[in-house]
Design an enzyme around this catalytic site. Sequence first.
Site, mmCIF file in Angstrom:
data_model
loop_
_atom_site.group_PDB
_atom_site.id
_atom_site.type_symbol
_atom_site.label_atom_id
_atom_site.label_comp_id
_atom_site.label_asym_id
_atom_site.label_seq_id
_atom_site.Cartn_x
_atom_site.Cartn_y
_atom_site.Cartn_z
ATOM 1 N N VAL A 35 1.181 -0.863 0.093
ATOM 2 C CA VAL A 35 0.062 0.260 -0.576
ATOM 3 C C VAL A 35 0.748 1.061 -0.504
ATOM 4 C CG1 VAL A 35 -1.401 0.933 1.157
ATOM 5 C CG2 VAL A 35 -1.843 -1.187 1.188
ATOM 6 N N CYS A 36 1.865 0.796 1.013
ATOM 7 C CA CYS A 36 3.011 2.198 1.031
ATOM 8 C C CYS A 36 3.454 2.647 -0.361
ATOM 9 C CB CYS A 36 3.840 2.133 1.938
ATOM 10 S SG CYS A 36 3.173 2.301 3.295
ATOM 11 N N THR A 37 3.619 1.624 -0.735
ATOM 12 C CA THR A 37 4.802 2.053 -2.238
ATOM 13 C C THR A 37 3.581 2.707 -3.299
ATOM 14 O OG1 THR A 37 5.803 -0.217 -2.116
ATOM 15 C CG2 THR A 37 6.091 0.857 -4.775
ATOM 16 N N LEU A 40 2.728 6.660 -2.245
ATOM 17 C CA LEU A 40 4.404 7.640 -3.103
ATOM 18 C C LEU A 40 4.008 7.765 -4.222
ATOM 19 C CD1 LEU A 40 6.467 8.521 -0.829
ATOM 20 C CD2 LEU A 40 4.818 6.817 -0.024
#
Length: 214
Positions: A35-37, A40
């Site tokens: 999810v973070c990827t 960003l």
Amino acid sequence: MALRLGDIAPDFEFHDYLNNSWAILFSHPDDYTPVCTTELSAVALSYADFESRGVKLIGLSANDVASHAGWIKDIDNLAPGSPNVDFPIIADADRKVSTLYGMLDNLDKTNVDKKGIPFTVRTVFVIDPAKQIRLTIAYPASTGRNFPELLRVIDSLQLGDKYKITTPANWQPGEKVIVHPSVQGEKVKELFGDKVETVYPYLRFTPDPSKTAA
């Protein structure tokens, strides 16, 4: 005590970096996570939209600088040919900034590092040029954020700071706004002319003043 709207954003040697800009400080649970990827990458794609509004972006993750450097390569490769990550990501492996801002997860017991120390949730702090906190949002680790919504909030806050207005539910730039309740009497006509639609004494619409003033 939890940070509240109107509080001065705690300084961790970043007030000088902000200078007189708006800023969005947003945390990520961990590097090399799915999810973070995607988040960003989405921010990198819309970086120019934030920059055009005078907003500096500052990410945060509970990892060290070396980890960030490797992870950024994956983020940049997610959308080949698109803008790369061009904003700082704070290395907060010791959780000092996360603790200062109340970002640590108390919901998802799996959102921890190998030592069992909580990672962050997906918090957002919008900070104005006076270093005041103007908005806070906390998403769970499992839910990616809606960054166009943050752009919409920035537009609303900046418009409200310039003109005596507020924005209604689901408002988008260019749509009708609400005359601020503090504007009464002759001041209404002075600021908005005859372009005021009164639904109730407390609910008065007017065209987006940034468009009518252009």
